[in-house]
Motif scaffolding. Structure first.
Motif, short mmCIF file in Angstrom:
data_model
loop_
_atom_site.label_atom_id
_atom_site.label_comp_id
_atom_site.label_asym_id
_atom_site.label_seq_id
_atom_site.Cartn_x
_atom_site.Cartn_y
_atom_site.Cartn_z
N GLN A 139 -14.95 47.32 -39.62
CA GLN A 139 -14.99 46.48 -38.42
C GLN A 139 -16.34 45.79 -38.24
N GLU A 191 -15.44 49.61 -33.46
CA GLU A 191 -15.37 48.18 -33.77
C GLU A 191 -16.72 47.67 -34.30
N TRP A 233 -14.44 43.34 -30.34
CA TRP A 233 -14.12 43.02 -31.74
C TRP A 233 -15.41 42.95 -32.55
N GLY A 247 -11.41 38.81 -29.75
CA GLY A 247 -10.09 38.55 -30.31
C GLY A 247 -9.46 37.26 -29.84
N ASN A 278 -13.26 37.46 -35.23
CA ASN A 278 -13.41 38.90 -35.42
C ASN A 278 -14.87 39.26 -35.72
N TYR A 292 -9.41 36.61 -38.01
CA TYR A 292 -8.46 37.69 -38.29
C TYR A 292 -7.19 37.16 -38.95
N ASN A 330 -12.53 41.68 -43.66
CA ASN A 330 -13.31 41.89 -42.45
C ASN A 330 -14.61 42.57 -42.82
#
Length: 358
Positions: A139, A191, A233, A247, A278, A292, A330
């Motif tokens: 994340q 996150e 996020w 997000g 993200n 994302y 990510n």
């Protein structure tokens, strides 16, 4: 006594209704509009704000506002030239306060400021490939003093349903070894992370709480509540302020000391809002953001929200071991010494070092 109070109440109510009716009566006297009644403008334009005086009242002056900030004034009903170059992209709620014949009235209008930039598609060169924990649901990713820090979430897995572990980690990016780790209980979904003044800031997804750690010891310094009911996020910093995505198309600016929201930008590519921004990374005055489920990084102007460039990394996913719980790209970490990016994905068993070509 009771009759007297009742009479006073009736008189007061009547006065309030009369004032309200008087304000309603003025609602159509003045109409605020923009150049050719355009609904969308770009930053290189000037919007002409004008008032139609439907009742031919004698107007002394007009004060104009945009998103509740005063932008200027004119005498009489002269048009006002609103330069948009310094404004952030998104909706601008315009208001005119009209002063006339010892009275005032208001009129409102809304326009949308969109980007006039055609994003460039940037190429990249693959420099190195390193091992990455296949169970790490990445994340957040960031370098600090040659050490790679990573934040992970407890993603349930696309197919197997086997949950990962939310954590904060220090890693050896060359070997994938985890030097130090803080793990969270199942209730916390970890996150994005960023590091400022030797403090690691980490968000949670929907728990409305963030965490601050000493970057060396991982000793918890503080927990903070979100200033708004938003998702956590991505997270990055410019050396002073924090930037948080939720997000949507919004990226919020946070005071690093108080964690209070001080503003936001809306991310646009041309006429389109770019939602699902993200993981974030601050690089040379720009915000790099994973989009994302798009396997791409958008390079964003933090002053207004315009996407200036895009790096498409979909080919990298083909180089990762394919397994049931593999998920999206990510994780962006910039190494200032090598001037290269390190990127990975959720449950990817590889991390890639790339050099972006301007």
């Amino acid at each position: 006594m009771k009759k007297h109070n009742l009479l006073a109440f009736i008189l007061l109510a009547s006065l309030f209704i009369a004032c309200e009716d008087k304000e309603k009566d003025k609602s159509g006297w003045f109409v605020l509009s923009t150049t050719d009644n355009k609904a969308q403008f770009t930053s290189d334009e000037t919007a002409t704000l004008s008032i139609t005086n439907t009742k031919n009242k004698t107007v002394d002056s007009i004060v104009f506002f945009s998103n509740d900030q005063r932008i200027g004034a004119v005498k009489g009903t002269s048009p006002f030239q609103y330069r948009l170059a310094e404004e952030k992209l998104g909706y601008l709620n315009l208001k005119a306060t009209i002063y006339f014949e010892k009275e005032t009235a208001e009129s409102t209008h809304r326009i949308e400021l969109i980007s006039n930039i055609e994003p460039k598609l940037l190429k990249y060169t693959l420099v190195n490939t390193y091992p990455h924990d296949i169970k790490a649901y990445t994340q957040g990713l960031e370098f600090h003093r040659d050490t790679l820090y990573e934040g992970t979430g407890n993603g349930a897995g696309n197919t197997t349903g086997i949950k990962g572990v939310s954590s904060l980690r220090k890693t050896n990016y060359k070997t994938g070894e985890v030097y130090k780790i803080v793990s969270y209980p199942d209730a916390i979904f970890g996150e994005g992370i960023t590091i400022l003044n030797n403090k690691v800031y980490q968000l949670s997804w929907q728990n409305l709480v963030g965490f601050i750690y000493d970057a060396d010891t991982f000793k918890e310094i503080k927990r903070f509540d979100y200033a708004k009911r938003i998702d956590g996020w991505g997270l990055c910093n410019d050396g002073q302020k924090l930037y948080q995505s939720d997000g949507t198309e919004k990226i919020y600016t946070l005071n690093a000391e108080t964690q209070q929201i001080e503003g936001h930008i809306n991310v646009y590519s041309g006429t389109n809002k770019i939602k699902a921004v993200n993981e974030l990374e601050w690089i040379d005055g720009k915000i790099y953001g994973n989009i994302y489920q798009k396997d791409a990084i958008a390079i964003i102007n933090p002053k207004n929200g315009a996407v200036e460039s895009v790096i498409y990394l979909g080919d990298l996913k083909k180089l990762v071991t394919q397994h049931p719980d593999i998920d999206v790209l990510n994780g962006i970490a910039y190494n200032p010494k090598t001037k290269t990016l390190f990127v990975t994905g959720k449950n990817w068993d590889k991390m890639f070092e790339i050099r972006v070509e301007e």
